[in-house]
Motif scaffolding. Structure first.
Motif, PDB file in Angstrom:
ATOM      1  N   LEU A 139       0.705  -1.285  -0.524  1.00  0.00           N
ATOM      2  CA  LEU A 139       0.079  -0.290  -0.134  1.00  0.00           C
ATOM      3  C   LEU A 139       0.851   1.224   0.275  1.00  0.00           C
ATOM      4  O   LEU A 139       0.521   2.349  -0.735  1.00  0.00           O
ATOM      5  CB  LEU A 139      -0.966   0.101   1.280  1.00  0.00           C
ATOM      6  N   ARG A 140       2.539   0.992   0.863  1.00  0.00           N
ATOM      7  CA  ARG A 140       2.996   2.606   0.907  1.00  0.00           C
ATOM      8  C   ARG A 140       3.492   3.098  -0.224  1.00  0.00           C
ATOM      9  O   ARG A 140       3.832   3.692  -0.786  1.00  0.00           O
ATOM     10  CB  ARG A 140       4.125   2.230   1.974  1.00  0.00           C
ATOM     11  N   ALA A 141       3.900   2.095  -1.579  1.00  0.00           N
ATOM     12  CA  ALA A 141       3.969   1.643  -2.488  1.00  0.00           C
ATOM     13  C   ALA A 141       3.830   2.126  -3.813  1.00  0.00           C
ATOM     14  O   ALA A 141       3.986   3.025  -4.592  1.00  0.00           O
ATOM     15  CB  ALA A 141       5.186   0.283  -2.939  1.00  0.00           C
ATOM     16  N   TYR A 142       2.411   1.672  -3.534  1.00  0.00           N
ATOM     17  CA  TYR A 142       1.322   1.820  -4.213  1.00  0.00           C
ATOM     18  C   TYR A 142       0.648   3.384  -4.134  1.00  0.00           C
ATOM     19  O   TYR A 142       0.607   4.698  -4.655  1.00  0.00           O
ATOM     20  CB  TYR A 142       0.268   1.471  -4.007  1.00  0.00           C
ATOM     21  N   GLU A 143       0.902   4.146  -2.839  1.00  0.00           N
ATOM     22  CA  GLU A 143       0.647   5.679  -2.245  1.00  0.00           C
ATOM     23  C   GLU A 143       1.889   6.692  -2.963  1.00  0.00           C
ATOM     24  O   GLU A 143       1.730   7.528  -4.279  1.00  0.00           O
ATOM     25  CB  GLU A 143       0.669   5.970  -1.266  1.00  0.00           C
ATOM     26  N   ARG A 144       3.054   6.101  -2.752  1.00  0.00           N
ATOM     27  CA  ARG A 144       3.903   6.949  -3.607  1.00  0.00           C
ATOM     28  C   ARG A 144       4.192   6.591  -5.067  1.00  0.00           C
ATOM     29  O   ARG A 144       4.503   7.849  -5.608  1.00  0.00           O
ATOM     30  CB  ARG A 144       5.545   6.111  -2.566  1.00  0.00           C
ATOM     31  N   ALA A 145       3.571   5.364  -5.879  1.00  0.00           N
ATOM     32  CA  ALA A 145       3.742   5.521  -7.375  1.00  0.00           C
ATOM     33  C   ALA A 145       2.456   6.305  -7.163  1.00  0.00           C
ATOM     34  O   ALA A 145       2.330   7.293  -8.737  1.00  0.00           O
ATOM     35  CB  ALA A 145       3.657   4.203  -7.459  1.00  0.00           C
ATOM     36  N   HIS A 146       1.773   7.041  -7.204  1.00  0.00           N
ATOM     37  CA  HIS A 146       0.517   7.025  -7.778  1.00  0.00           C
ATOM     38  C   HIS A 146       0.913   8.496  -7.604  1.00  0.00           C
ATOM     39  O   HIS A 146       0.788   9.727  -8.574  1.00  0.00           O
ATOM     40  CB  HIS A 146      -0.696   6.816  -5.736  1.00  0.00           C
ATOM     41  N   ALA A 147       1.371   9.170  -6.506  1.00  0.00           N
ATOM     42  CA  ALA A 147       1.689  10.361  -5.626  1.00  0.00           C
ATOM     43  C   ALA A 147       2.921  11.334  -6.729  1.00  0.00           C
ATOM     44  O   ALA A 147       2.905  12.121  -7.316  1.00  0.00           O
ATOM     45  CB  ALA A 147       2.340  10.553  -4.356  1.00  0.00           C
ATOM     46  N   TYR A 149       3.017   9.573 -10.175  1.00  0.00           N
ATOM     47  CA  TYR A 149       2.369   9.845 -11.129  1.00  0.00           C
ATOM     48  C   TYR A 149       2.154  11.001 -11.570  1.00  0.00           C
ATOM     49  O   TYR A 149       1.808  11.886 -13.054  1.00  0.00           O
ATOM     50  CB  TYR A 149       1.487   8.648 -11.206  1.00  0.00           C
ATOM     51  N   HIS A 150       0.677  11.448 -10.309  1.00  0.00           N
ATOM     52  CA  HIS A 150       0.585  12.936 -10.022  1.00  0.00           C
ATOM     53  C   HIS A 150       1.275  13.906  -9.973  1.00  0.00           C
ATOM     54  O   HIS A 150       0.448  14.778 -10.155  1.00  0.00           O
ATOM     55  CB  HIS A 150      -1.439  12.143  -9.255  1.00  0.00           C
ATOM     56  N   GLU A 151       2.363  14.147  -9.798  1.00  0.00           N
ATOM     57  CA  GLU A 151       3.296  15.165  -9.208  1.00  0.00           C
ATOM     58  C   GLU A 151       2.575  15.462  -7.636  1.00  0.00           C
ATOM     59  O   GLU A 151       2.228  16.840  -8.056  1.00  0.00           O
ATOM     60  CB  GLU A 151       3.629  16.315 -10.493  1.00  0.00           C
ATOM     61  N   VAL A 152       2.658  14.993  -6.760  1.00  0.00           N
ATOM     62  CA  VAL A 152       2.245  15.164  -5.580  1.00  0.00           C
ATOM     63  C   VAL A 152       2.729  15.116  -5.033  1.00  0.00           C
ATOM     64  O   VAL A 152       3.610  14.134  -4.473  1.00  0.00           O
ATOM     65  CB  VAL A 152       0.557  14.953  -5.308  1.00  0.00           C
ATOM     66  N   THR A 153       2.909  15.314  -3.456  1.00  0.00           N
ATOM     67  CA  THR A 153       3.732  15.184  -2.773  1.00  0.00           C
ATOM     68  C   THR A 153       2.974  14.190  -2.085  1.00  0.00           C
ATOM     69  O   THR A 153       1.619  13.525  -1.676  1.00  0.00           O
ATOM     70  CB  THR A 153       3.294  16.335  -1.082  1.00  0.00           C
ATOM     71  N   PRO A 154       3.546  12.915  -1.369  1.00  0.00           N
ATOM     72  CA  PRO A 154       2.517  11.972  -0.900  1.00  0.00           C
ATOM     73  C   PRO A 154       3.241  11.974   0.261  1.00  0.00           C
ATOM     74  O   PRO A 154       3.626  12.466   1.294  1.00  0.00           O
ATOM     75  CB  PRO A 154       3.705  10.566  -1.110  1.00  0.00           C
TER      76      PRO A 154
END
Length: 505
Positions: A139-147, A149-154
């Motif tokens: 879940l942490r890896a998915y959050e970092r990858a999603h952030a 990709y969308h150029e936001v701060t995780p």
């Protein structure tokens, strides 16, 4: 072909009947007999399931709850600014609306209060166990990858801690009351109590800031800053006085110095008496030595101490007797008379010299000389010690004067500090009362008080012992029955059981 073709209007052949039809009671009876015949399997599976659920509930971390109570009420009181800080004030209590309750809950659960609590308690620094880190790693890896990709701060650890604190926090208003019950759940009762206590402190501080910041009186603020600077200046002056005098506690240092000065004065007086005593001894030794020089010493003591002197006396006496005998037999110019006379004169001369030697070099005279020299040396040492004592007494008197001056200056500085502290505390109290009075006048201030401090119970709220016991008992029975059923299916097959469970139409 003729066998497979039926004439039109003929009836459709009926399906074959079940091989062994029976009713539901017979099927249940058969299942009961199956469980009875396999009671060891049933007991083993049921007991194993019971123990497994109990061990799992024992190993699983418990959840503890800390509770606190906050009372909110709308108050109105109008104290005079020059009245005592502890003076009683009239209070008017009004009903609390649902909007005010929701506002207080919003302030209590605001991000500022939660973030301050997380920072003060260090919840963001608490590391979960390896099991939870491994479980949430995808879940942490998915959050970092999603952030990324969308150029936001995780989300970071602080955000997760704030979200976890908000999820574990509960606020509920008691029915028909002004009490808000605040609960917080954690895996340790001490942690739950500490976190909830810190949360209440931050909530009260933020509550006062939200309702009172816009009502700050500039006069009291400026006076507070001025008095704080004055108090700091007086405290620095007191520290400078102590550093100059080289003393932390003036009265204690002065008492110690007085004891030292009294000891020095007592020693000086004792040395003065000792000096007079030595002067008397030296004078007595001088008189005894003068008498010894004149030959006035005790003859019996000299004879007992000087055998040579006794021998000279005996010899002189014998020569005198011999002279008398010779003069009675011979003429005055006879050679025996002249010879004996010369011997007598020589013996008398030797006796006089021996007496003089005894008076100068006798053991008594030598002892007197030694005692006199020792007394002179002691007197010289005492004189030097008294000179050193004079310097020490001068330094002690100067130190006492310095301590007296420092005590006066320190007392003056302490009086100024106490006066500044009293005025500072008075201004702070009056400022707070003025702010509360101004806010209450506008009807926008809700008084908040903690009526029950945060307290955690040693009994966990989850898992419940009764629920665990019931789950383990019924789960063991169900799994034991299921195991017997599976074993029966494996032995007889599924078709007979289904056939027995179906009733005949």
């Amino acid at each position: 072909m003729s066998d497979s073709i039926h004439p039109v209007g003929s009836a459709t052949p009926a399906p074959p009947a079940a091989a062994q039809p029976g009713d539901l009671a017979e099927a249940l009876l058969r299942l009961a007999r199956s469980v009875t015949s396999r009671r060891r399997l049933f007991a083993a599976v049921a007991l194993g399931t019971f123990l497994a659920i109990q061990v799992f509930a024992f190993v699983w971390p418990a959840t503890y709850e800390a509770r606190a109570a906050v009372m909110i009420q709308k108050s109105r009181y109008t104290p005079r600014l020059d009245s005592p800080a502890r003076a009683e004030s009239p209070v008017l209590v009004a009903e609390i609306t649902e909007e005010e309750v929701n506002s207080e809950i919003a302030v209590l659960t605001s991000r500022r209060v939660l973030s301050a609590t997380v920072e003060a308690t260090g919840l963001a620094k608490a590391r979960p166990s390896w099991f939870w880190r491994l479980l949430f790693a995808p879940l942490r890896a998915y959050e970092r990858a999603h952030a990324a990709y969308h150029e936001v701060t995780p989300p970071n650890d602080v955000d997760r801690a704030i979200r976890a604190l908000s999820g574990s926090l509960g606020v509920e208003r008691l029915k028909e009351s002004r009490i808000l019950v605040v609960t917080y759940e954690a895996g340790d009762p001490g942690v739950a109590e500490a976190v909830l206590a810190e949360l209440l402190r931050n909530y009260v501080a933020h509550h006062v800031e939200v309702h009172g910041t816009q009502r700050v009186v500039p006069f009291f603020s400026s006076q507070t800053e001025t008095l704080a600077r004055e108090l700091a200046r007086h405290e620095d002056a007191l520290q400078a006085i102590k550093k100059r005098v080289r003393a932390v506690d003036m009265p204690t240092e002065r008492e110690v110095q007085l004891k030292l000065d009294a000891g020095l004065r007592e020693e000086n007086e004792m040395l003065g008496r000792r000096l007079v005593e030595l002067d008397g001894k030296i004078a007595a030794y001088d008189r005894l030595l003068e008498r010894a020089a004149r030959g006035e010493t005790d003859s019996a003591a000299s004879a007992a101490s000087q055998p040579a002197l006794d021998e000279f006396k005996v010899q002189a006496l014998r020569l005198q007797l011999e002279q008398i005998r010779v003069e009675g037999r011979y003429q005055d110019d006879a050679p025996p008379v002249l010879e004996n006379r010369k011997k007598l004169e020589a013996a008398q001369k030797a006796l006089a010299e021996e007496r003089q030697n005894v008076s100068k070099h006798g053991p008594t005279v030598v002892a007197l000389h030694e005692e006199r020299e020792r007394a002179v040396a002691d007197r010289a040492g005492i004189v030097e010690r008294r000179q050193a004592l004079e310097k020490q007494l001068g330094a002690s008197r100067a130190r006492l004067v310095e301590l007296d001056e420092g005590s006066v200056a320190a007392s003056r500085a302490q009086r100024l500090i106490r006066s500044a502290e009293d005025r500072y505390m008075m201004v702070l109290s009056q400022q707070e009362r003025a702010l509360i009075d101004s806010a209450l006048d506008s009807g926008k201030f809700t008084n908040v008080s903690v009526v029950q401090e945060a307290a955690a119970s040693a009994k966990p709220v989850r898992p419940k012992k009764l629920i665990v016991l019931l789950a383990s008992v019924f789960g063991g029975l169900l799994l034991g029955f299921a195991a017997c059923l599976v074993q029966e299916v494996r032995t007889t097959g599924l078709a007979p059981l289904l056939a027995a469970a179906v009733t005949e139409p």
